[in-house]
Design an enzyme around this catalytic site. Structure first.
Site, PDB file in Angstrom:
ATOM      1  N   PRO A   2      20.457 -50.247  20.405  1.00  0.00           N
ATOM      2  CA  PRO A   2      20.541 -49.870  19.106  1.00  0.00           C
ATOM      3  C   PRO A   2      19.587 -50.370  18.094  1.00  0.00           C
ATOM      4  O   PRO A   2      20.029 -51.529  17.917  1.00  0.00           O
ATOM      5  CB  PRO A   2      22.097 -50.233  18.981  1.00  0.00           C
ATOM      6  CG  PRO A   2      22.510 -50.978  19.863  1.00  0.00           C
ATOM      7  CD  PRO A   2      21.296 -51.117  21.035  1.00  0.00           C
ATOM      8  N   GLU A   3      18.860 -49.936  17.657  1.00  0.00           N
ATOM      9  CA  GLU A   3      18.512 -50.052  16.114  1.00  0.00           C
ATOM     10  C   GLU A   3      18.604 -48.646  15.273  1.00  0.00           C
ATOM     11  O   GLU A   3      19.077 -47.905  16.027  1.00  0.00           O
ATOM     12  CB  GLU A   3      16.934 -50.356  16.327  1.00  0.00           C
ATOM     13  CG  GLU A   3      16.383 -51.757  16.985  1.00  0.00           C
ATOM     14  CD  GLU A   3      15.765 -52.579  16.006  1.00  0.00           C
ATOM     15  OE1 GLU A   3      15.625 -52.117  14.623  1.00  0.00           O
ATOM     16  OE2 GLU A   3      15.074 -53.478  16.401  1.00  0.00           O
TER      17      GLU A   3
END
Length: 272
Positions: A2-3
């Site tokens: 997750p970015e």
DNA sequence: AAAACTACCTGAGTGC
DNA sequence: TGCACTCAGGTAGTTT
């Protein structure tokens, strides 16, 4: 995975699956992630309720129901996958959701740095309230950023970008990539970035995030498979993780330094 | 008060 | 093959 682009991709993938659908079953396989999972509140607030919207702020996803919202964060290693049943398919599956008619979602997070929380309708939440503007959703002006950085005595531009209170959702990879694209030295004090540089920085940042979201879009097809983390690697990184590899612009070997205990990758020739 | 550091976890990769 | 070690995309909470 997750970015910000991965979280946006997840939001887009989830929307057609659960929007206007009722949550029929909910099962938690552990008590805590980063924070305790408020199991009974989530059951009470979500079961048999219809999902009215799915929104994102920074790296947080909000799944809205009539009485409140499920706040989802993926931490450093979290994923959501679609599965054929409520039966866990993978190690570190912590939460299982069944939406009508037969949509099963599994929340998986090996490091348990993510969170699943309940925000009652009308309430704010400390995790969201302190968040800076979202670099995609909202228009951030160069002038505003310049003002925000004015009183930072020592903070480097790289640490500034990664501080969610200042701008939401920029992690280590995209901070490095945006600074390379804007040709700014990562250790440069944030307060010394002028309006012209902020203009370029914000523009390349949006461009990189958008490109990465588009790359992530191809994962929608793969979303049914167990691996929800595809698109991330499809975006071509220029400097991140490329220590000693030639700079794509000038061939100078890319340097790795450490800032606030996180690796920074940059080109000492191109970035000033 | 601002800025830097630590802690929370598991897993992948590397070198011996 | 296995052990010891380092590092990892985040960020809240603590310390300086």
């Amino acid at each position: 995975m997750p970015e910000l682009p991965e979280v946006e991709t997840l939001k887009r993938a989830l929307t057609p699956l659960v929007l206007n659908k009722r949550l029929l079953e909910l099962n938690f396989l552990r008590k805590n992630l980063r924070f305790p999972i408020p199991s009974s509140e989530l059951h009470k607030g979500l079961l048999n309720q219809k999902i009215s919207a799915i929104t994102r702020k920074g790296k947080y996803i909000l799944i809205h129901a009539p009485d409140g919202s499920l706040l989802v964060h993926l931490g450093m290693s979290g994923r959501v996958t679609q599965a054929p049943s409520m039966k866990p398919m993978e190690k570190h599956t912590h939460a299982l959701f069944k939406f009508e008619p037969n949509i099963y979602l599994h929340y998986i997070d090996p490091r348990c740095f993510g969170c699943l929380l309940w925000i009652p309708k009308g309430n704010g939440h400390p995790l969201l309230d302190g968040l800076g503007p979202d670099p995609i959703d909202q228009e951030i002006t160069a002038q505003e950023m310049k003002m925000a950085a004015k009183n930072c005595s020592t903070v480097s531009i790289k640490n500034f970008l990664m501080d969610a209170k200042r701008i939401a959702g920029i992690g280590n990879i995209y901070a490095c990539e945006a600074l390379f694209a804007a040709r700014i030295y990562p250790k440069k004090p944030a307060r010394k970035i002028n309006v012209a540089q902020w203009t370029i920085l914000l523009s390349v940042l949006r461009e990189i995030l958008q490109k990465s979201i588009v790359a992530g879009g191809t994962t929608l097809r793969d979303f049914h498979s167990t691996d929800g983390s595809q698109g991330y690697y499809k975006f071509k990184l220029a400097v991140y993780g490329k220590e000693n590899k030639p700079c794509p612009i000038c061939n100078e070997p890319i340097k790795r330094i450490v800032q606030s205990a996180r690796s920074t990758f940059y080109c000492k020739v191109c970035q000033k």
